[in-house]
Each structure stands twice: as C-alpha cells, then as structure tokens.
Scaffold this motif. Structure first.
Motif, PDB file in Angstrom:
ATOM      1  N   ARG A 111       0.831  -1.202   0.000  1.00 44.61           N
ATOM      2  CA  ARG A 111       0.000   0.000   0.000  1.00 44.61           C
ATOM      3  C   ARG A 111       0.872   1.261   0.000  1.00 44.61           C
ATOM      4  N   ALA A 112       1.956   1.249   0.798  1.00 44.78           N
ATOM      5  CA  ALA A 112       2.856   2.414   0.856  1.00 44.78           C
ATOM      6  C   ALA A 112       3.543   2.638  -0.490  1.00 44.78           C
ATOM      7  N   ILE A 113       3.943   1.562  -1.158  1.00 46.20           N
ATOM      8  CA  ILE A 113       4.559   1.698  -2.478  1.00 46.20           C
ATOM      9  C   ILE A 113       3.550   2.303  -3.445  1.00 46.20           C
ATOM     10  N   TRP A 114       2.324   1.821  -3.413  1.00 45.51           N
ATOM     11  CA  TRP A 114       1.278   2.344  -4.302  1.00 45.51           C
ATOM     12  C   TRP A 114       0.989   3.815  -3.974  1.00 45.51           C
ATOM     13  N   ARG A 115       0.839   4.119  -2.681  1.00 45.68           N
ATOM     14  CA  ARG A 115       0.475   5.471  -2.239  1.00 45.68           C
ATOM     15  C   ARG A 115       1.574   6.496  -2.539  1.00 45.68           C
ATOM     16  N   ASP A 116       2.816   6.158  -2.214  1.00 45.91           N
ATOM     17  CA  ASP A 116       3.916   7.119  -2.324  1.00 45.91           C
ATOM     18  C   ASP A 116       4.644   7.071  -3.668  1.00 45.91           C
ATOM     19  N   GLY A 117       4.493   5.972  -4.359  1.00 45.48           N
ATOM     20  CA  GLY A 117       5.234   5.808  -5.609  1.00 45.48           C
ATOM     21  C   GLY A 117       6.691   5.521  -5.319  1.00 45.48           C
ATOM     22  N   GLN A 118       7.480   5.489  -6.372  1.00 48.02           N
ATOM     23  CA  GLN A 118       8.893   5.202  -6.215  1.00 48.02           C
ATOM     24  C   GLN A 118       9.653   5.883  -7.347  1.00 48.02           C
ATOM     25  N   ARG A 119      10.706   6.609  -6.998  1.00 47.56           N
ATOM     26  CA  ARG A 119      11.526   7.282  -7.989  1.00 47.56           C
ATOM     27  C   ARG A 119      12.303   6.236  -8.780  1.00 47.56           C
ATOM     28  N   GLY A 120      12.324   6.393 -10.103  1.00 48.03           N
ATOM     29  CA  GLY A 120      13.073   5.488 -10.957  1.00 48.03           C
ATOM     30  C   GLY A 120      14.571   5.665 -10.776  1.00 48.03           C
ATOM     31  N   ARG A 121      15.303   4.594 -10.972  1.00 51.50           N
ATOM     32  CA  ARG A 121      16.757   4.629 -10.868  1.00 51.50           C
ATOM     33  C   ARG A 121      17.337   4.126 -12.196  1.00 51.50           C
ATOM     34  N   PRO A 122      18.140   4.931 -12.850  1.00 49.91           N
ATOM     35  CA  PRO A 122      18.566   4.649 -14.230  1.00 49.91           C
ATOM     36  C   PRO A 122      19.659   3.587 -14.341  1.00 49.91           C
ATOM     37  N   ILE A 123      19.339   2.361 -14.000  1.00 51.64           N
ATOM     38  CA  ILE A 123      20.317   1.274 -14.046  1.00 51.64           C
ATOM     39  C   ILE A 123      20.732   0.979 -15.489  1.00 51.64           C
ATOM     40  N   LEU A 124      19.759   0.671 -16.327  1.00 52.88           N
ATOM     41  CA  LEU A 124      20.058   0.268 -17.702  1.00 52.88           C
ATOM     42  C   LEU A 124      20.647   1.409 -18.516  1.00 52.88           C
ATOM     43  N   ALA A 125      20.106   2.601 -18.325  1.00 51.14           N
ATOM     44  CA  ALA A 125      20.610   3.756 -19.066  1.00 51.14           C
ATOM     45  C   ALA A 125      22.065   4.042 -18.700  1.00 51.14           C
ATOM     46  N   THR A 126      22.389   3.947 -17.424  1.00 49.39           N
ATOM     47  CA  THR A 126      23.756   4.196 -16.980  1.00 49.39           C
ATOM     48  C   THR A 126      24.693   3.096 -17.468  1.00 49.39           C
ATOM     49  N   LEU A 127      24.233   1.862 -17.395  1.00 50.66           N
ATOM     50  CA  LEU A 127      25.045   0.748 -17.882  1.00 50.66           C
ATOM     51  C   LEU A 127      25.325   0.899 -19.371  1.00 50.66           C
ATOM     52  N   GLU A 128      24.319   1.295 -20.120  1.00 42.67           N
ATOM     53  CA  GLU A 128      24.502   1.509 -21.557  1.00 42.67           C
ATOM     54  C   GLU A 128      25.544   2.607 -21.827  1.00 42.67           C
ATOM     55  N   GLU A 129      25.467   3.694 -21.083  1.00 48.82           N
ATOM     56  CA  GLU A 129      26.447   4.782 -21.242  1.00 48.82           C
ATOM     57  C   GLU A 129      27.860   4.304 -20.945  1.00 48.82           C
ATOM     58  N   GLU A 130      28.006   3.541 -19.870  1.00 51.90           N
ATOM     59  CA  GLU A 130      29.331   3.050 -19.477  1.00 51.90           C
ATOM     60  C   GLU A 130      29.883   2.070 -20.512  1.00 51.90           C
ATOM     61  N   ILE A 131      29.017   1.237 -21.069  1.00 53.44           N
ATOM     62  CA  ILE A 131      29.445   0.294 -22.104  1.00 53.44           C
ATOM     63  C   ILE A 131      29.895   1.053 -23.344  1.00 53.44           C
ATOM     64  N   GLU A 132      29.156   2.073 -23.730  1.00 53.74           N
ATOM     65  CA  GLU A 132      29.546   2.876 -24.896  1.00 53.74           C
ATOM     66  C   GLU A 132      30.902   3.551 -24.676  1.00 53.74           C
ATOM     67  N   LYS A 133      31.135   4.080 -23.473  1.00 56.23           N
ATOM     68  CA  LYS A 133      32.419   4.710 -23.166  1.00 56.23           C
ATOM     69  C   LYS A 133      33.558   3.694 -23.277  1.00 56.23           C
ATOM     70  N   GLN A 134      33.333   2.514 -22.712  1.00 54.27           N
ATOM     71  CA  GLN A 134      34.365   1.479 -22.762  1.00 54.27           C
ATOM     72  C   GLN A 134      34.644   1.043 -24.198  1.00 54.27           C
ATOM     73  N   PHE A 135      33.587   0.959 -25.003  1.00 53.30           N
ATOM     74  CA  PHE A 135      33.786   0.560 -26.393  1.00 53.30           C
ATOM     75  C   PHE A 135      34.642   1.591 -27.125  1.00 53.30           C
ATOM     76  N   GLU A 136      34.313   2.858 -26.925  1.00 54.18           N
ATOM     77  CA  GLU A 136      35.062   3.922 -27.597  1.00 54.18           C
ATOM     78  C   GLU A 136      36.501   4.026 -27.097  1.00 54.18           C
ATOM     79  N   ASN A 137      36.708   3.858 -25.794  1.00 47.93           N
ATOM     80  CA  ASN A 137      38.026   4.092 -25.205  1.00 47.93           C
ATOM     81  C   ASN A 137      38.926   2.861 -25.135  1.00 47.93           C
ATOM     82  N   LYS A 138      38.340   1.661 -25.194  1.00 46.56           N
ATOM     83  CA  LYS A 138      39.151   0.476 -24.940  1.00 46.56           C
ATOM     84  C   LYS A 138      38.849  -0.673 -25.899  1.00 46.56           C
ATOM     85  N   TRP A 139      37.594  -1.092 -25.956  1.00 48.55           N
ATOM     86  CA  TRP A 139      37.256  -2.328 -26.661  1.00 48.55           C
ATOM     87  C   TRP A 139      37.435  -2.242 -28.174  1.00 48.55           C
ATOM     88  N   ALA A 140      37.144  -1.105 -28.766  1.00 48.39           N
ATOM     89  CA  ALA A 140      37.302  -0.972 -30.227  1.00 48.39           C
ATOM     90  C   ALA A 140      38.757  -1.205 -30.612  1.00 48.39           C
TER      91      ALA A 140
END
Length: 156
Positions: A111-140
């Motif tokens: 009920r508290a989760i429904w009532r108050d909601g929950q702020r999103g946390r950008p796990i996938l978006a941040t992981l994608e950014e970090e992977i892109e950085k690694q590809f550009e700086n190291k993996w390529a």
C-alpha cells in the motif's frame, strides 16, 4: 572466430559484468530515496547478474542478464497509479531483510509503495552509457588489434 578474437570477446564480457556491478553499487543510482541507503549494491539483483556470449552465425552477441524486475526499478512508479504490487512479490524481499512477512505487513508495504510511488533509478541507461564509453576508449582498439593480427596471419 579466432582464438585472439575469442579472448577479446571474453575480456569484454568480463568488463561488462564488472561494469554492471559498479553501476549497481553506485550511490548516485542505487540509493533508495525512502531509506537513504544503496539497496542495489548487495541485492539479489547484483548477485544474479550474468553475462553470456552468443555466437549467432556471423555475429557475436554479449548479453547482460538482470532480474526481470529491473524494469520496475528503472521506470519507477508514480504515486497512486495502477494496482498495488502483489504481496507475493514482496515476500522474499521482506524475508531477506528480516522484515515480518505476514500478509498484513506485506499489504501495508504494498500500500505504501502504491500510495507514495517510487523514484526510478537509471540502471540500464547508466550501464549503456558506461558500455559505450568502454567501447570507444578500450574495446574498439582491442578488437581492431585482434582482427588486424588475424588478417596479418592470413596474408603471411
């Protein structure tokens, strides 16, 4: 796929797994606004992260596998939107944290989760950014060197 390219792909997969753990442990992402602590760092999600390498005909795919509820954490939840989370989904979470797992307690949490909601946390978006950085700086560069070595061996 040559042995050198295979080693590079395995190194990339290991780096992706490491990056996943780093993102989940990052306080800018993992801190739950309600509790004020990083609830992702030592979570079941962090323990269950897997990275798999697939050979699909001529392509190599590196997949990062996270628990299916990552989308709920990523998107968050607006207050009083939709249905309450099912209490069955909260039972294991409550048990792992020493919270009473009786139906009335779980109902109040839901009920508290429904009532108050929950702020999103950008796990996938941040992981994608970090992977892109690694590809550009190291993996390529690593892939380029392995492919170049393979071509040099072929033409020698």
């Amino acid at each position: 796929m040559s042995q050198e390219i295979s080693k590079v792909v395995e190194a990339i997969a290991n780096d992706v797994l490491r990056l996943s753990q780093i993102v989940l442990g990052d306080n800018n992402i993992g801190v739950n606004q309600k509790t004020g602590r990083n609830t992702l760092k030592d979570s079941a999600m962090a323990r269950n992260v897997k990275v798999e390498i697939r050979n699909l005909s001529e392509s190599i795919v590196i997949e990062t596998l996270l628990d299916n509820y990552v989308n709920y954490i990523e998107q968050g939840r607006k207050p009083k939107q939709g249905k309450q989370p099912p209490i069955d989904a909260l039972r294991d979470w409550a048990l792992s944290r020493g919270i009473p797992s009786d139906n009335s307690t779980l109902f109040l949490i839901s009920r508290a989760i429904w009532r108050d909601g929950q702020r999103g946390r950008p796990i996938l978006a941040t992981l994608e950014e970090e992977i892109e950085k690694q590809f550009e700086n190291k993996w390529a560069d690593m892939l380029f060197e392995a492919i170049t070595d393979e071509l040099n061996k072929y033409f020698d």
